[in-house]
Structure formats: structure tokens, C-alpha cells
Design an enzyme around this catalytic site. Structure first.
Site, short mmCIF file in Angstrom:
data_model
loop_
_atom_site.label_atom_id
_atom_site.label_comp_id
_atom_site.label_asym_id
_atom_site.label_seq_id
_atom_site.Cartn_x
_atom_site.Cartn_y
_atom_site.Cartn_z
N THR A 6 0.87 -1.15 0.00
CA THR A 6 0.00 0.00 0.00
C THR A 6 0.92 1.21 0.00
O THR A 6 2.12 1.08 -0.14
CB THR A 6 -0.89 -0.11 1.27
OG1 THR A 6 -1.58 -1.34 1.20
CG2 THR A 6 -1.87 1.01 1.45
N SER A 25 -10.72 -3.04 5.99
CA SER A 25 -9.35 -2.62 5.72
C SER A 25 -8.62 -2.42 7.04
O SER A 25 -9.24 -2.35 8.11
CB SER A 25 -9.36 -1.31 4.94
OG SER A 25 -8.06 -0.77 4.85
N1 GLY Z 1 -5.60 -4.09 1.48
C1 GLY Z 1 -5.01 -3.68 2.68
C2 GLY Z 1 -5.93 -2.92 3.56
O1 GLY Z 1 -6.98 -2.52 3.12
O2 GLY Z 1 -5.63 -2.70 4.70
#
Ligand code: GLY
Length: 611
Positions: free
Chosen positions: A413, A479
Site C-alpha cells: 500500500t 481494511s
Molecule cells: N488491502 C489492505 C488494507 O486494506 O488494509
């Protein structure tokens, strides 16, 4: 990195005590803007991101008269060019915004959404009724959620920005046209996602050589397709995606994945997303989470992210302990256990609050936290810690309800932090989920589609179990993204966030404790070695923590157990998180702080260095 290489649900936490052991020295003096550096001090606004071109885009927009929101959108859209395996218009994210003149904190949820055709059985193999292997689920049309990023950017700019959407996209268009140099980090990411990129014609064409190999180190990658996509969005607005041509192309790609001829892997499943799903998408303005910790106001992201609640609960639990004055091993033991307990609650109770009843008030209530902190005595709690009872009147110490559940989120991310001269602040985490997302590039459009739907739990529901995070029509998966803004007496103190799947929560929590309790500067707190406990049998520790005497003390004295994050496949595996943040130094001075070492380090910039 590939979730297949690490035990699910294991994370990492940073440890302040080790700052002097393994931290690359960080500059605190004035800096220039000539090359990438992790710390910058100055006035007039600041930007911190994972990438130099992206941070420069944010500074350019601030200099043009844009505010922190414009800068965040400029950075995010440029990251779609330079960090295409973790970011871009095919993904989603969460933005926490402090509006200086309104003295308000708001958030925008740009999380991806499941199709109206989704069911709790989304990731079950119809032949066996069993959950699909993770990679089969991920590399498929099923994993792609309606991208929320563009709607989120447009809403943020329209409501809170000063420039136009087109002005904010302009730096990204320039970088996509001009190209950027393939560095070591990009190449490592490309190597790690090679099987995904090779599986789809469109991804091969954009990201690989004609023979299907990774692009050479030092070569230039131009992305005229993405430049044109951004130009189309600038000209027509987000409806070009949600109600227009681009949306039709996305739905076509998801329903008919462009599988490369000669592909010999598993069957790549078709997705469910339709153009109607795209036109139904809304980026939602939501109330932030809020807790008070050591007199500071900590704002975070509410569901569907679990970040704000889980960090808030852990901070409330830790409020019971005088971390600053304790021996470091004892303070870290309490930190690991507070995280363990908060993660037990996260798994049991947190999902998309538009679909499930999340006991948000209870989970963030200091009185509830006391029923959890009383469990932390002098030995690690047995695995798994059970969830508490966050429904008033809560019950006594250790009252339980629900059952322990784990997750499996990707760790790839990115986090952006921006501040402008007026004191507006944006803390913005976004992602396409796993490295290279679903692996699918929208043909001719220059960006990868997410695999965010695999953040849902796969397990089939049964009449006797409750899981807040199962797929449903129009639902958003839980998330861990934890964009955070901390105020002191109503003014910015600092803002921070990180990538890292569910380790995001422990990374941000550890940075908060490093900074607030252990007295580290924000750059030191970001650089310090991490260790993560997420209600798993062992805590995962970065090598610098694992090889420390502190780890041995925690084992011997408190019964904690650890696994070393070794980077089993590639060196980029051995890190936990890649945080950025901005500190208010007072008198208009700001300190932008990015990661100094992990994943090649990030880029911190200020508008007027050194003044
Ligand atoms: N896909 C990682 C999150 O949403 O934390």
C-alpha cells in the site's frame, strides 16, 4: 509481499528502545529539493510520500496555490505512474482531512465495493464448496472491486480543494508522458509480481519487455496510456469512469480477463462487476474515529477500515500504563498485549458498518478498555486472545463474547501526508491491495486493477458463526488502513500513516508510542525497528528487533514469542511498513518525515526549505 510466504495475520511493531541500534541517522537540518531524502524542515507546506516524483508533484501544486487536499491528489495520481504496483486509479483508499479554518476533521472513504452480484460464497469453489486458494482468488476478475480512488479524489477536490481536478492531475500527466527511471525498488516489485504481469496481455505490454521479462534497472518507463486516461478524467470528470467509456472498459476487463496466450497456470475466473456497479459507486464522507491519548486528540479512519477503532482501542488500553517511565521491555510487553487484545476485537466485530452493526462506541470507550487492560499482567496472554464484550455495561475484567478470527491482507500500500501553509492536513493511505493487485491492466489505459475483494473473509458462513467481514452485494471489505492525524490543543501536532496490510495498525500504533511515550522525534519513530502482534501465536519482528537483547528479555521475562521477518523471497519482504508523516514544529515550521531505508526510502519535501 506475497501473502503466501508469511503466516497469515502476523505483523510487526516498532521499538523505540532500538532507535540507536538500527536507525539510519536522519537529517534534521534544512534540506534542498535536489534529490530524494527522508526528512525535510521548512515552512509554507510539506509533503511526505514513498516517491520523489510524487512528493515533487505535491509541492508543485502547493506552490501553485493549491492546499493540502490538492497536494494529496497530485501525489496520489503521480504514485499511480511511478508506483503502479501499489497505487493508481484502479484502487481505493482512505483520506483523513483536518480543515484548519473549520476546526474540523473529516474523512473520505474511497474503498472499493463489491458488485451487486456478490454473495458470501464469492470466493468458494463452486465444485467443492471450499475457499479458493488465495492466489486463484486474487488473480481473477472476482477479486476486483469497483475502484474508489477517482471518486474519492474528485470529491476531496470538489469539497475541500482550492484548484481544479484537472490542475491536480497535471503533474501526474507530465510524469507519465516524460517517464521515470526504473529503480531497485520498482524492479524488485516487478520481479515479485512477474507471474501476475505475465498472465495478462495488457500487463505484459505495459510493464514487461517484448519477451516478457522485467524492465532493466535504470531504463525509463513512460506511460502514455495513463497520461491519456488522466487527461480524459481531467476533461470529463469522474463520470468518465463511473458512467462512461472508461467504466465500460473496466467492466469488460473484469468480466473477460485478458489472459495471455500460452498461459498455463490455474483457471482465471471471470468477475461479476457491471457498469451499473460502477455508476452506483459513491465515495463516502464519514465521521472520523477519535480517542484522547496522553492529552492528545487522535483522529483515525472509521469502518470499513478497522484502523481507527483498533488503534484507538489499543491506545485506550495503554492509557492504563505509564509507558514513558517504565523499563522499555515492560512497556513493549504492554504494547504487544494491548495490540493482541485490540486485534481480537477487530476480528470479531469490525466490518463495513453500512452492513453490520459495529460496536464502535463500546470499542472506543475508555471504560470498555479497562475490561481489557486488566488482563495485561506479567505474562503474554494465551493464543488466541478472545474478543471482549463491547456492549454496555461491558461486564467485568475479561468478559468475552464472539470468537477469534484472523485475516489475510496484502502489505503493499502507500501513505501520503500533506500539510499546507493554512494548516490544513491530509493523511491518506491508498492501495490496489497485493503487489500488482489482480495482475490485470485495463487494456490501453495504463493502470492495474485492484484485488481488494480478497480482503473479505473467504470462509463459508454457517448458521452458528458470525463473521462481520463476509462479501455481500455492494459491501466494502474491512481494511487496516490507518491514516492518522493528532492534534494538541486544537492544532496539528503530527500526522502519520503506513502501508503494510494488517501490520499498518501495529506500525502506526508503534510510531505513536515511540513518539508520544518514548520521546522519539517523528523521523526516529518512523525509522525504529518494528515488531507486530496481531492476535497470533508469535509476534513478527524485523531483524533489528529480533536480534536485540530486548527481544530476549521479552521472551524470558514475559513469555512473548517471536518470528523473524526474514524476507523469504525478496529483500523487500523483510520490512514492516513504509511510513510517512509530518510534524508541526511550531512557528509555521514543519518537519516532513518519510521512511529512510525500507523499500528504498521515501521522499520528504517542504515548500520553503530551512526557513
Ligand atoms: N488491502 C489492505 C488494507 O486494506 O488494509
Amino acid at each position: 509481499m506475497p501473502r503466501t510466504t508469511r503466516p497469515l495475520g502476523i505483523g510487526a511493531i516498532t521499538i523505540l528502545a532500538l532507535a540507536s541500534v538500527a536507525i539510519t541517522p536522519v537529517a534534521t537540518a534544512a534540506t534542498t529539493t535536489e534529490h530524494k531524502q527522508p526528512v525535510a524542515v521548512g515552512t509554507g507546506g510539506a509533503v511526505a510520500s514513498a516517491d520523489f516524483d510524487a512528493s515533487k508533484a505535491g509541492i508543485a501544486v502547493l506552490k501553485e496555490g493549491g492546499n493540502a487536499v490538492d497536494a494529496a491528489v497530485a501525489v496520489a495520481s503521480t504514485l499511480g505512474v511511478t508506483e503502479p504496483f501499489v497505487a493508481g486509479p484502479g484502487g481505493g483508499g482512505f483520506m483523513v482531512i483536518r480543515l484548519a479554518s473549520a476546526h474540523r476533521v473529516v474523512t473520505i472513504d474511497g474503498r472499493e465495493m463489491c458488485s451487486a452480484r456478490c454473495t458470501p460464497q464469492l470466493f468458494l469453489d463452486p465444485k467443492t464448496g471450499q475457499p479458493l486458494p488465495f492466489e486463484n482468488a486474487r488473480r481473477s476478475g472476482l477479486s476486483v472491486g469497483v475502484p474508489g480512488m477517482v471518486a474519492q479524489w474528485a470529491k476531496a477536490v470538489h469539497r475541500y480543494g482550492k484548484l481544479s481536478f484537472a490542475q491536480d492531475l497535471a503533474p501526474a500527466i507530465r510524469v507519465a508522458e516524460r517517464g521515470f527511471t526504473i529503480d531497485r525498488n520498482f524492479r524488485q516489485q516487478e520481479l515479485a509480481s512477474l507471474p501476475d504481469l505475465q498472465s495478462f496481455t495488457s500487463s505484459r505490454k505495459l510493464f514487461l519487455t517484448p519477451s516478457g521479462n522485467p524492465l532493466p534497472l535504470g531504463s525509463t518507463l513512460r506511460n502514455p496510456d495513463l497520461a491519456q486516461t488522466y487527461r480524459d478524467l481531467a476533461a470529463h470528470g469522474p463520470s468518465y469512469l463511473y458512467d462512461g467509456q472508461l467504466g465500460a472498459e473496466i467492466a469488460q476487463t473484469v468480466q473477460h480477463p485478458p489472459v495471455a496466450p500460452g498461459y498455463h497456470g490455474f483457471y482465471i475466473r471471470h468477475g461479476l462487476m457491471t457498469t451499473k456497479d460502477l455508476s452506483n459507486y459513491v465515495a463516502k464522507v464519514r465521521t472520523p474515529t477519535h480517542v484522547t491519548y496522553r492529552g492528545l486528540d487522535v483522529y483515525g479512519m472509521a469502518p470499513p477500515s478497522s484502523g481507527g477503532i483498533t488503534i484507538g482501542e489499543a491506545l485506550n488500553i495503554l492509557s492504563a500504563f505509564p509507558l514513558a517511565s517504565e523499563a522499555r521491555a515492560k512497556a513493549l510487553f504492554q504494547y504487544l498485549e494491548a495490540s493482541r487484545l485490540a486485534f481480537a476485537d477487530r476480528g470479531a466485530y469490525i466490518g463495513d458498518a453500512d452492513y453490520v452493526a459495529v460496536p464502535r462506541q463500546g470499542l472506543l470507550d475508555p471504560a470498555y478498555a479497562r475490561t481489557r487492560s486488566c488482563l495485561i499482567k506479567d505474562h503474554a496472554l494465551p493464543y488466541p486472545a478472545l474478543p471482549g464484550n463491547p456492549y454496555p455495561p461491558y461486564g467485568g475484567c475479561g468478559a468475552t463474547a464472539g470468537r477469534a478470527l484472523s485475516d489475510h491482507e496484502g502489505t503493499n500500500t502507500n501513505h501520503i501526508t500533506t500539510v499546507d501553509r493554512a494548516g490544513n492536513v491530509v493523511s491518506y493511505t491508498n492501495t490496489i491491495e497485493q503487489l500488482a493487485g489482480s495482475g490485470m491492466t485495463v487494456p490501453g489505459r495504463g493502470f492495474l486493477l485492484n484485488n481488494e475483494m480478497t480482503d473479505f473473509d473467504f470462509a463459508p458462513p454457517t448458521p452458528t458463526t458470525y463473521d462481520p467481514n463476509l462479501p455481500a452485494p455492494g459491501k466494502r471489505p474491512r481494511s487496516s488502513m490507518s491514516p492518522t492525524i493528532v492534534l494538541k490543543n486544537g492544532q496539528l501536532d503530527f500526522a502519520v500513516g503506513s502501508p503494510g496490510g494488517s501490520t499498518i495498525i501495529t506500525t502506526v500504533l508503534q510510531i505513536l508510542i515511540n513518539h508520544v511515550d518514548f520521546g522519539m522525534s517523528l523521523p526516529q519513530a518512523i525509522a525504529a525497528p518494528r515488531v507486530s502482534q496481531r492476535n497470533t501465536p508469535t509476534s513478527v519482528a524485523e531483524p533489528a528487533f529480533y536480534n536485540s537483547s530486548l527481544r530476549r528479555t521479552l521472551e524470558r521475562k514475559y513469555g512473548e514469542m517471536f518470528t523473524e521477518e526474514t524476507g523469504a523471497v525478496l529483500p523487500l519482504d523483510k520490512w514492516i511498513g513504509n511510513a510517512t508523516g509530518i510534524q508541526n514544529l511550531g512557528n509555521g515550521r514543519l518537519q516532513a518525515a518519510a521512511e529512510p531505508v525500507r523499500l528504498g526510502g521515501g521522499s520528504a519535501l517542504v515548500v520553503n526549505p530551512g526557513s
